[in-house]
Design a protein around this motif. Structure first.
Motif, PDB file in Angstrom:
ATOM      1  N   CYS A 183      37.541  61.055  41.394  1.00  0.00           N
ATOM      2  CA  CYS A 183      38.385  61.064  42.585  1.00  0.00           C
ATOM      3  C   CYS A 183      38.345  62.461  43.198  1.00  0.00           C
ATOM      4  O   CYS A 183      38.095  63.458  42.495  1.00  0.00           O
ATOM      5  CB  CYS A 183      39.814  60.627  42.288  1.00  0.00           C
ATOM      6  SG  CYS A 183      40.782  61.743  41.263  1.00  0.00           S
ATOM      7  N   ALA A 184      38.559  62.505  44.492  1.00  0.00           N
ATOM      8  CA  ALA A 184      38.478  63.752  45.228  1.00  0.00           C
ATOM      9  C   ALA A 184      39.498  63.733  46.354  1.00  0.00           C
ATOM     10  O   ALA A 184      39.873  62.658  46.839  1.00  0.00           O
ATOM     11  CB  ALA A 184      37.074  63.954  45.782  1.00  0.00           C
ATOM     12  N   ALA A 185      39.944  64.914  46.767  1.00  0.00           N
ATOM     13  CA  ALA A 185      40.977  65.008  47.794  1.00  0.00           C
ATOM     14  C   ALA A 185      40.576  65.988  48.888  1.00  0.00           C
ATOM     15  O   ALA A 185      39.858  66.964  48.634  1.00  0.00           O
ATOM     16  CB  ALA A 185      42.303  65.439  47.160  1.00  0.00           C
ATOM     17  N   ARG A 186      41.024  65.715  50.097  1.00  0.00           N
ATOM     18  CA  ARG A 186      40.816  66.611  51.229  1.00  0.00           C
ATOM     19  C   ARG A 186      42.122  66.718  51.998  1.00  0.00           C
ATOM     20  O   ARG A 186      42.895  65.749  52.071  1.00  0.00           O
ATOM     21  CB  ARG A 186      39.692  66.143  52.145  1.00  0.00           C
ATOM     22  CG  ARG A 186      39.888  64.786  52.739  1.00  0.00           C
ATOM     23  CD  ARG A 186      38.667  64.361  53.563  1.00  0.00           C
ATOM     24  NE  ARG A 186      38.827  64.598  54.980  1.00  0.00           N
ATOM     25  CZ  ARG A 186      38.120  65.455  55.687  1.00  0.00           C
ATOM     26  NH1 ARG A 186      37.185  66.191  55.111  1.00  0.00           N
ATOM     27  NH2 ARG A 186      38.306  65.584  56.986  1.00  0.00           N
ATOM     28  N   THR A 187      42.371  67.888  52.586  1.00  0.00           N
ATOM     29  CA  THR A 187      43.634  68.114  53.272  1.00  0.00           C
ATOM     30  C   THR A 187      43.590  67.694  54.740  1.00  0.00           C
ATOM     31  O   THR A 187      44.637  67.422  55.323  1.00  0.00           O
ATOM     32  CB  THR A 187      44.022  69.596  53.201  1.00  0.00           C
ATOM     33  OG1 THR A 187      42.942  70.382  53.737  1.00  0.00           O
ATOM     34  CG2 THR A 187      44.286  70.024  51.761  1.00  0.00           C
ATOM     35  N   ILE A 188      42.397  67.624  55.313  1.00  0.00           N
ATOM     36  CA  ILE A 188      42.293  67.211  56.714  1.00  0.00           C
ATOM     37  C   ILE A 188      42.479  65.708  56.789  1.00  0.00           C
ATOM     38  O   ILE A 188      41.960  64.954  55.975  1.00  0.00           O
ATOM     39  CB  ILE A 188      40.937  67.644  57.300  1.00  0.00           C
ATOM     40  CG1 ILE A 188      40.805  69.164  57.190  1.00  0.00           C
ATOM     41  CG2 ILE A 188      40.819  67.203  58.751  1.00  0.00           C
ATOM     42  CD1 ILE A 188      39.457  69.699  57.617  1.00  0.00           C
ATOM     43  N   ALA A 189      43.207  65.235  57.797  1.00  0.00           N
ATOM     44  CA  ALA A 189      43.675  63.853  57.842  1.00  0.00           C
ATOM     45  C   ALA A 189      42.580  62.817  58.089  1.00  0.00           C
ATOM     46  O   ALA A 189      42.724  61.668  57.696  1.00  0.00           O
ATOM     47  CB  ALA A 189      44.756  63.698  58.894  1.00  0.00           C
ATOM     48  N   THR A 190      41.495  63.208  58.718  1.00  0.00           N
ATOM     49  CA  THR A 190      40.473  62.228  59.071  1.00  0.00           C
ATOM     50  C   THR A 190      39.774  61.706  57.823  1.00  0.00           C
ATOM     51  O   THR A 190      39.472  62.451  56.896  1.00  0.00           O
ATOM     52  CB  THR A 190      39.440  62.833  60.010  1.00  0.00           C
ATOM     53  OG1 THR A 190      38.996  64.086  59.464  1.00  0.00           O
ATOM     54  CG2 THR A 190      40.039  63.078  61.383  1.00  0.00           C
ATOM     55  N   ILE A 191      39.491  60.409  57.821  1.00  0.00           N
ATOM     56  CA  ILE A 191      38.789  59.794  56.698  1.00  0.00           C
ATOM     57  C   ILE A 191      37.310  60.159  56.757  1.00  0.00           C
ATOM     58  O   ILE A 191      36.674  60.033  57.800  1.00  0.00           O
ATOM     59  CB  ILE A 191      38.984  58.266  56.715  1.00  0.00           C
ATOM     60  CG1 ILE A 191      40.395  57.928  56.236  1.00  0.00           C
ATOM     61  CG2 ILE A 191      37.945  57.576  55.850  1.00  0.00           C
ATOM     62  CD1 ILE A 191      40.672  56.458  56.096  1.00  0.00           C
ATOM     63  N   ARG A 192      36.782  60.584  55.615  1.00  0.00           N
ATOM     64  CA  ARG A 192      35.377  60.932  55.492  1.00  0.00           C
ATOM     65  C   ARG A 192      34.809  60.275  54.248  1.00  0.00           C
ATOM     66  O   ARG A 192      35.537  59.938  53.319  1.00  0.00           O
ATOM     67  CB  ARG A 192      35.203  62.448  55.415  1.00  0.00           C
ATOM     68  CG  ARG A 192      35.507  63.181  56.719  1.00  0.00           C
ATOM     69  CD  ARG A 192      34.412  62.945  57.737  1.00  0.00           C
ATOM     70  NE  ARG A 192      34.603  63.741  58.939  1.00  0.00           N
ATOM     71  CZ  ARG A 192      35.258  63.300  60.002  1.00  0.00           C
ATOM     72  NH1 ARG A 192      35.797  62.101  60.003  1.00  0.00           N
ATOM     73  NH2 ARG A 192      35.370  64.088  61.052  1.00  0.00           N
ATOM     74  N   THR A 193      33.496  60.099  54.218  1.00  0.00           N
ATOM     75  CA  THR A 193      32.843  59.486  53.065  1.00  0.00           C
ATOM     76  C   THR A 193      31.798  60.391  52.433  1.00  0.00           C
ATOM     77  O   THR A 193      31.176  59.998  51.449  1.00  0.00           O
ATOM     78  CB  THR A 193      32.180  58.154  53.473  1.00  0.00           C
ATOM     79  OG1 THR A 193      31.189  58.422  54.474  1.00  0.00           O
ATOM     80  CG2 THR A 193      33.218  57.188  54.029  1.00  0.00           C
ATOM     81  N   ASP A 194      31.586  61.569  52.977  1.00  0.00           N
ATOM     82  CA  ASP A 194      30.616  62.512  52.441  1.00  0.00           C
ATOM     83  C   ASP A 194      31.298  63.359  51.370  1.00  0.00           C
ATOM     84  O   ASP A 194      32.334  63.978  51.642  1.00  0.00           O
ATOM     85  CB  ASP A 194      30.079  63.401  53.560  1.00  0.00           C
ATOM     86  CG  ASP A 194      28.924  64.278  53.113  1.00  0.00           C
ATOM     87  OD1 ASP A 194      28.807  64.593  51.904  1.00  0.00           O
ATOM     88  OD2 ASP A 194      28.115  64.656  53.976  1.00  0.00           O
ATOM     89  N   PRO A 195      30.731  63.428  50.159  1.00  0.00           N
ATOM     90  CA  PRO A 195      31.354  64.255  49.117  1.00  0.00           C
ATOM     91  C   PRO A 195      31.564  65.708  49.547  1.00  0.00           C
ATOM     92  O   PRO A 195      32.513  66.352  49.073  1.00  0.00           O
ATOM     93  CB  PRO A 195      30.353  64.166  47.962  1.00  0.00           C
ATOM     94  CG  PRO A 195      29.611  62.899  48.177  1.00  0.00           C
ATOM     95  CD  PRO A 195      29.543  62.719  49.668  1.00  0.00           C
TER      96      PRO A 195
END
Length: 124
Positions: free
Chosen positions: A96-108
């Motif tokens: 699992c991985a997390a990002r703080t920017i709200a837009t959904i992305r699929t690139d690791p």
């Protein structure tokens, strides 16, 4: 960065089910978009599923649509991946991985925090 810990992996027969969990250390976990990725031996890490901050939006890779469900419980700081009708080709280490920017992305590369991974093996 937020600390992430995956659990729930194991050995399952084809057609079986597993539920993976991704627990976060950050109380502001609801501010992160969270994704699940997997990596099989000799292959590149690939996108599996992603969920928005509130859980209102999700996206899946085509090969798992209709079989996997991503969900989250922000009160428990946890994201889940329910995997049904598992196939041998689902065998991999799941991260699992997390990002703080709200837009959904699929690139690791768009995710800054990663867990250590949990092994899923689908075999008879």
């Amino acid at each position: 960065q937020v600390q992430l810990v995956e659990s729930g992996g194991g050995l399952v027969q084809p057609g079986g089910s597993l539920r993976l969990s991704c627990a976060a250390s950050d109380r502001s976990f609801s501010s992160y978009v969270v994704g699940w990725f997997r990596q099989a031996p000799g292959k590149e890490r690939e996108f599996v599923a992603v969920i928005s901050r509130t859980g209102g939006a999700t996206s899946y890779r085509d090969s798992v649509k209709g079989r996997f469900i991503i969900s989250r419980d922000n009160d428990k700081n946890t994201v889940y991946l329910q995997m049904n009708s598992l196939k041998p080709e689902d065998t991999a280490v799941y991260y699992c991985a997390a990002r703080t920017i709200a837009t959904i992305r699929t690139d690791p590369l768009d995710f800054g925090s990663w867990g250590q991974g949990t092994q899923v093996t689908v075999s008879s």
